[in-house]
Design an enzyme around this catalytic site. Structure first.
Site, PDB file in Angstrom:
ATOM      1  N   TYR A  98      -2.416  -1.788  10.980  1.00 39.90           N
ATOM      2  CA  TYR A  98      -2.459  -1.988   9.494  1.00 39.90           C
ATOM      3  C   TYR A  98      -1.395  -1.737   8.613  1.00 39.90           C
ATOM      4  O   TYR A  98      -0.756  -2.508   7.973  1.00 39.90           O
ATOM      5  CB  TYR A  98      -3.868  -1.605   9.160  1.00 39.90           C
ATOM      6  CG  TYR A  98      -3.869  -1.620   7.444  1.00 39.90           C
ATOM      7  CD1 TYR A  98      -4.047  -2.868   6.784  1.00 39.90           C
ATOM      8  CD2 TYR A  98      -3.564  -0.405   6.428  1.00 39.90           C
ATOM      9  CE1 TYR A  98      -4.099  -2.557   5.516  1.00 39.90           C
ATOM     10  CE2 TYR A  98      -3.706  -0.224   5.278  1.00 39.90           C
ATOM     11  CZ  TYR A  98      -3.943  -1.740   4.756  1.00 39.90           C
ATOM     12  OH  TYR A  98      -4.041  -1.562   3.113  1.00 39.90           O
TER      13      TYR A  98
ATOM     14  N   SER B 287       0.911  -1.149   0.117  1.00 42.45           N
ATOM     15  CA  SER B 287       0.072   0.066  -0.329  1.00 42.45           C
ATOM     16  C   SER B 287       0.819   1.238   0.023  1.00 42.45           C
ATOM     17  O   SER B 287       1.926   1.414   0.405  1.00 42.45           O
ATOM     18  CB  SER B 287      -1.040  -0.158   1.175  1.00 42.45           C
ATOM     19  OG  SER B 287      -1.337   1.105   1.480  1.00 42.45           O
TER      20      SER B 287
ATOM     21  N   LYS C 249       1.902  -3.729   6.486  1.00 42.96           N
ATOM     22  CA  LYS C 249       2.360  -3.833   5.065  1.00 42.96           C
ATOM     23  C   LYS C 249       4.035  -3.801   5.054  1.00 42.96           C
ATOM     24  O   LYS C 249       4.790  -4.170   4.321  1.00 42.96           O
ATOM     25  CB  LYS C 249       1.607  -2.785   4.489  1.00 42.96           C
ATOM     26  CG  LYS C 249       0.115  -3.110   4.163  1.00 42.96           C
ATOM     27  CD  LYS C 249      -0.068  -4.188   3.433  1.00 42.96           C
ATOM     28  CE  LYS C 249      -1.561  -4.580   3.377  1.00 42.96           C
ATOM     29  NZ  LYS C 249      -1.784  -6.050   2.702  1.00 42.96           N
TER      30      LYS C 249
ATOM     31  N   GLY D 249      -5.066  10.730  11.294  1.00 42.46           N
ATOM     32  CA  GLY D 249      -4.206   9.905  10.539  1.00 42.46           C
ATOM     33  C   GLY D 249      -4.207   9.831   9.146  1.00 42.46           C
ATOM     34  O   GLY D 249      -3.054   9.378   8.470  1.00 42.46           O
TER      35      GLY D 249
HETATM   36  N1  UFG Z   1     -13.122  10.750   3.193  1.00 40.60           N
HETATM   37  C1  UFG Z   1     -14.039  11.783   3.443  1.00 40.60           C
HETATM   38  N2  UFG Z   1     -15.150  11.420   3.797  1.00 40.60           N
HETATM   39  C2  UFG Z   1     -15.564   9.993   4.053  1.00 40.60           C
HETATM   40  C3  UFG Z   1     -14.408   8.941   3.640  1.00 40.60           C
HETATM   41  C4  UFG Z   1     -13.265   9.579   3.451  1.00 40.60           C
HETATM   42  O1  UFG Z   1     -13.893  12.988   3.284  1.00 40.60           O
HETATM   43  O2  UFG Z   1     -16.431   9.463   4.654  1.00 40.60           O
HETATM   44  C5  UFG Z   1     -11.890  11.548   2.533  1.00 40.60           C
HETATM   45  C6  UFG Z   1     -10.387  11.046   3.451  1.00 40.60           C
HETATM   46  O3  UFG Z   1     -10.431  11.784   4.333  1.00 40.60           O
HETATM   47  C7  UFG Z   1      -9.460  10.977   2.226  1.00 40.60           C
HETATM   48  C8  UFG Z   1     -10.273  10.841   1.096  1.00 40.60           C
HETATM   49  O4  UFG Z   1     -11.578  10.797   1.460  1.00 40.60           O
HETATM   50  O5  UFG Z   1      -8.946  12.207   2.055  1.00 40.60           O
HETATM   51  C9  UFG Z   1      -9.921   9.254   0.904  1.00 40.60           C
HETATM   52  O6  UFG Z   1     -10.434   8.333   1.981  1.00 40.60           O
HETATM   53  P1  UFG Z   1     -10.340   6.452   2.021  1.00 40.60           P
HETATM   54  O7  UFG Z   1     -10.823   6.210   3.383  1.00 40.60           O
HETATM   55  O8  UFG Z   1     -11.252   6.118   0.644  1.00 40.60           O
HETATM   56  O9  UFG Z   1      -8.898   6.341   1.521  1.00 40.60           O
HETATM   57  P2  UFG Z   1      -7.398   6.590   2.323  1.00 40.60           P
HETATM   58  O10 UFG Z   1      -6.641   7.259   1.641  1.00 40.60           O
HETATM   59  O11 UFG Z   1      -7.734   6.886   3.664  1.00 40.60           O
HETATM   60  O12 UFG Z   1      -7.205   5.158   2.519  1.00 40.60           O
HETATM   61  C10 UFG Z   1      -5.958   4.373   1.873  1.00 40.60           C
HETATM   62  C11 UFG Z   1      -6.503   2.973   1.828  1.00 40.60           C
HETATM   63  C12 UFG Z   1      -6.043   2.511   3.006  1.00 40.60           C
HETATM   64  C13 UFG Z   1      -4.611   3.135   3.687  1.00 40.60           C
HETATM   65  C14 UFG Z   1      -4.689   4.400   3.713  1.00 40.60           C
HETATM   66  C15 UFG Z   1      -3.466   4.829   4.518  1.00 40.60           C
HETATM   67  O13 UFG Z   1      -7.695   2.474   1.460  1.00 40.60           O
HETATM   68  O14 UFG Z   1      -5.867   1.034   2.805  1.00 40.60           O
HETATM   69  O15 UFG Z   1      -4.772   4.776   2.322  1.00 40.60           O
HETATM   70  O16 UFG Z   1      -3.410   6.217   4.226  1.00 40.60           O
HETATM   71  F1  UFG Z   1      -4.591   2.320   4.810  1.00 40.60           F
END
Ligand code: UFG
Length: 344
Positions: free
Chosen positions: A152, A127, A156, A299
């Site tokens: 998590y 990831s 990785k 985070g």
């Molecule tokens: N977001 C929102 N509202 C929501 C959900 C997400 O605004 O209800 C935003 C988050 O803050 C982020 C973006 O949308 O800015 C993407 O969020 P996701 O949760 O879809 O994805 P992430 O980038 O947080 O997660 C990814 C991978 C994980 C990994 C993580 C590490 O899906 O497996 O990056 O940062 F662990």
């Protein structure tokens, strides 16, 4: 004639099922290992609907050493694509041992097989989380690994180290693929993501909200130092991601790798803000999405998007599908599945 026999762990999961479909389409003999811990066996029907073939499915817990040994003994595989893992960031903070036990034990169990069958190529789901907030964008594979933000993420990072050390010591053929943000679904709407409970990820929340299954989307953070104040990610269509696994696997089967463990970023190379994702959804589907701003999520990094030069030059793979196409496919999948059966 089969092009080779491939084990796909987590093969009934989101990325695993899409990869299984593409492997079957290319003429591989596919065995799926999945203990249904975060999916449903009906995914097998979806794979069959797309492929016209039903792959073999083993209901086995790869984290169980004796069950894994029993399943793999006497078996020949040309490659293993290892998706099976827990992946909820928040849950991993609350239950670290659950994550270390499952994600690391399963990896060790599979590597024990590969170690005794070194011609078997091994592909690992890593990831972009290993980069944390990178100092430079876009992120190349040479960017430093930052301290993990969650257990998590740590599984990785540790997983990559375990593979690298074992591959070096034993002369194995391995590749770690660092995914950016996988989204979308197969265009047939026969397979897609099956989030259980309230989706933590952006796109499944958007589609469930637009379908009336959730309230308005909360956008986590409006004051990031980005073009519109919302966080930036590299959203990649899951079918593009699946195809990259096959290219990587074939590199190993052709003995073309240049190191015991190679690493590739898998993204589009393009960063999109949360507001841009919402616009793409509305444009691609004709739906209107209700949303409001909320505080930043703990985070979360400000911005992450891939430098895809290495994947393009070395693997000869580039993502083809647009954000709009991914949103259209995610919406068609949402309409196909309707309300989730179970709530967490
Ligand atoms: N977001 C929102 N509202 C929501 C959900 C997400 O605004 O209800 C935003 C988050 O803050 C982020 C973006 O949308 O800015 C993407 O969020 P996701 O949760 O879809 O994805 P992430 O980038 O947080 O997660 C990814 C991978 C994980 C990994 C993580 C590490 O899906 O497996 O990056 O940062 F662990």
């Amino acid at each position: 004639m089969s092009k080779g026999r491939i084990l796909v762990t987590g093969g009934l999961g989101y990325i695993g099922a899409h990869t299984a479909v593409e492997l079957l389409a290319k003429g591989y003999d596919v065995v799926l290992a999945d203990n249904l811990s975060n999916t449903r066996k009906e995914v097998l029907e979806g794979i069959e609907a797309v492929s016209g073939q039903r792959p073999t499915w083993w209901n086995v817990d790869i984290a169980d050493p004796s069950a894994t040994r029993a399943a793999l003994s006497e078996q020949h595989f040309d490659g293993i694509i290892h998706f099976a893992a827990y992946k909820a960031v928040g849950e991993s903070v609350a239950e670290p041992l659950k994550y270390y036990q499952n994600n690391l034990t399963s990896l060790v169990n599979l590597l024990a097989y590969v170690q005794s069958h070194p011609s078997c190529g091994f592909i690992f789901s890593s990831s972009c989380t290993v980069y944390g907030q990178a100092d430079d964008l876009p992120i190349t594979e040479a960017a430093p690994i930052k301290p993990a933000e969650s257990p998590y993420g740590n599984t990785k990072q540790i997983g990559e180290e375990v593979i690298k050390e074992t591959a070096q010591a034993k002369g194995l053929k391995t590749i770690a693929l660092r995914y950016f943000n996988p989204i979308g679904a197969h265009h047939s709407a026969s397979i897609g993501e099956l989030p259980l409970g309230v989706p933590q990820n952006l796109v499944p929340f958007i589609t469930q909200s637009a379908a009336g299954l959730r309230g308005p989307l909360q956008i986590f953070g409006q004051d990031y130092p980005t073009a519109d104040g919302t966080a930036v990610r590299d959203y990649i269509h899951v079918v593009d991601l699946a195809l990259a696994h096959i290219v990587a696997l074939e590199r190993l089967m052709d003995n073309a790798q240049e190191a015991p463990m190679e690493v590739f970023n898998l993204g589009t190379g393009k960063g999109s803000t949360v507001l841009e994702v919402i616009q793409a959804f509305e444009r691609a589907t004709g739906q209107k999405l209700a949303w409001s701003y909320a505080p930043r999520r703990a985070g979360d990094v400000v911005a992450a998007y891939a430098d895809t030069t290495r994947a393009t030059q070395v693997l000869g793979w580039t993502a083809q599908k647009s954000l709009d196409e991914a949103m259209r496919d995610a919406w068609a999948w949402q309409l196909a599945i309707g309300a989730p059966e179970k709530e967490a």
